[in-house]
Enzyme design. Sequence first.
Site, mmCIF file in Angstrom:
data_model
loop_
_atom_site.group_PDB
_atom_site.id
_atom_site.type_symbol
_atom_site.label_atom_id
_atom_site.label_comp_id
_atom_site.label_asym_id
_atom_site.label_seq_id
_atom_site.Cartn_x
_atom_site.Cartn_y
_atom_site.Cartn_z
ATOM 1 C CG ASP A 214 10.923 5.985 -69.450
ATOM 2 O OD1 ASP A 214 11.579 5.004 -69.080
ATOM 3 O OD2 ASP A 214 10.921 7.071 -68.844
ATOM 4 C CD GLU A 272 9.749 1.570 -66.941
ATOM 5 O OE1 GLU A 272 10.636 1.260 -66.150
ATOM 6 O OE2 GLU A 272 9.524 2.748 -67.270
HETATM 7 C C1 GLC Z 1 12.286 4.273 -66.581
HETATM 8 C C2 GLC Z 1 13.607 3.920 -67.209
HETATM 9 C C3 GLC Z 1 14.698 4.377 -66.282
HETATM 10 C C4 GLC Z 1 14.602 5.876 -66.132
HETATM 11 C C5 GLC Z 1 13.213 6.300 -65.668
HETATM 12 C C6 GLC Z 1 12.987 7.769 -65.834
HETATM 13 O O1 GLC Z 1 12.031 3.589 -65.417
HETATM 14 O O2 GLC Z 1 13.665 2.562 -67.505
HETATM 15 O O3 GLC Z 1 15.972 4.019 -66.745
HETATM 16 O O4 GLC Z 1 15.557 6.329 -65.217
HETATM 17 O O5 GLC Z 1 12.205 5.660 -66.389
HETATM 18 O O6 GLC Z 1 12.832 8.101 -67.181
#
Ligand code: GLC
Length: 527
Positions: A214, A272
């Site tokens: 994440d 991500e």
């Molecule tokens: C990422 C996740 C999202 C979350 C954020 C904070 O973007 O995909 O769902 O709210 O991180 O952890």
Amino acid sequence: MNDPTLHAPEETWWKDAIFYQIYPRSFADSNGDGVGDLGGIREKLGYLELLGVDALWLSPVMRSPMADHGYDVSDPRDIDPLFGDLAVMDALIEEAHVRDIKVTMDLVPNHTSDQHPWFIAALESTPGSPERARYIFRDGKGDGSEPPNNWPSIFGGSAWTRVTDSDGRPEQWYLHIFAPEQPDLNWTNPEVAEDLAKTLRFWLDRGVDGFRIDVAHGMAKPAELHDMNLELNTLMKNDDDDPRFNNEGVHEIHRGIRKVMDEYPNRVTIGEIWVQDNERFGDYLRPDELHLGFNFRLAEADFDAATIRDAVTNSLAAVARVDGTPTWTLSNHDIEREVTRYGGGIRGTGRARAMLLLELALPGTVFVYNGSELGLPNAVLPEDVLQDPVWERSGHAERGRDGCRVPLPWESPAPPFGFSTSSDTWLPIPPDWAPLTVEEQLEDVDSMLNFYRTAFELRELRPEFSGSGVDWYGSPPGCLAFRRQGGLICALNATDAAIPLPPGELLMSSAPLVDGQLPADAAAWLV
Ligand code: GLC
């Protein structure tokens, strides 16, 4: 059986895998509390095998007070009781492996929950203490009553929250790029990296095949927390030059993660990374960093041939420099479902089918979000059920992401459609999803579900889906066509009229041909 030489070897199984993202709250509920859980996933492993996915990505199932539905972790080495326990997780991993399905988990290293023992200890300690040094605490500006800088939270409001001392007097501020319940960790503190290594080993030792990381472009913050240009801030998105993300120090953090991963064979990390610039994107995929990075260009592209082609070309270019693997995704738990994005209704559904064929025709790794295979649209939910923190923090300006997180419809003609035995599901399921249940769609040869199954199977079995690049064909305006080295041709028609297909034998199309031509809003595979 399929020919194993067609596919990536076991050490790099992820290079051409189809990952299926499960949002555990919404997949299947085994204990009747209205929230999906690990037991529910176990019960549906047969379905996932039938669908033909290679790997699962579970959105967070670790212990969490659920301020951001699991992306606020209070114990990264335990399962939240809402989802089950470690024994169910172990069983799920084992049973998935028996079916030849890998299991990857979400990992949240940028922040913890405000209920994590570290953060509770930090609040009970004084400024300058080792407990505070695990997070990003600063004195306020001026007389201390102003936040240390002007950074906004991605979810709206300030990225800083002020704490009080043991006598209740206002004191320092802490940084939270997301909700106040998600304090950012201080990655310059070696304790933080040591703890993450412990978490990685904890799950890898249990047989987990890898992690989706994440906010993998977060973690490192600039040493001087200067004000930012607020024009770079848009809710839920960030610009490459936004100082809250993409700081150089993040690469050293990934090298540390990779060192641990490399102790275990055949595992994978998927970051991500919201990065536009191709060179900066590729940096994350250098051989000692992440194995894979999410590229969101396709998910951001409108249903327009030139835009789609541009997204594909760019995504390929972003990884080419570092010999990385391209990744493709049309949706996830943070973005509007593709059927709705492409216009909704019959048109949106038709385009979503076309885009699936495009995505599966490309070289690399594909990520499918649960419910896409049912053609679910975004749900329009009443305001009083909205739960995404974005809704409150934006002062009700943004409805947030709940519309793409509604529980899956499995069977029966009315909500909760077999998702749960409780009718009080954590988000309501629209009654008009009755024709979209798994049960209904399995019966119908033309359903989205059967379309997904056939497309996955062909991608798995046919030798034409090979080669690391694509050659673009000339095509009429508003259309595109490309060829893989193995011989697969993919054509997509984003115009309003039927077009002739390139020469070749038709393998599959997203809509029936009309007088031998590819209709509007459709795609085809030829060999
Ligand atoms: C990422 C996740 C999202 C979350 C954020 C904070 O973007 O995909 O769902 O709210 O991180 O952890």
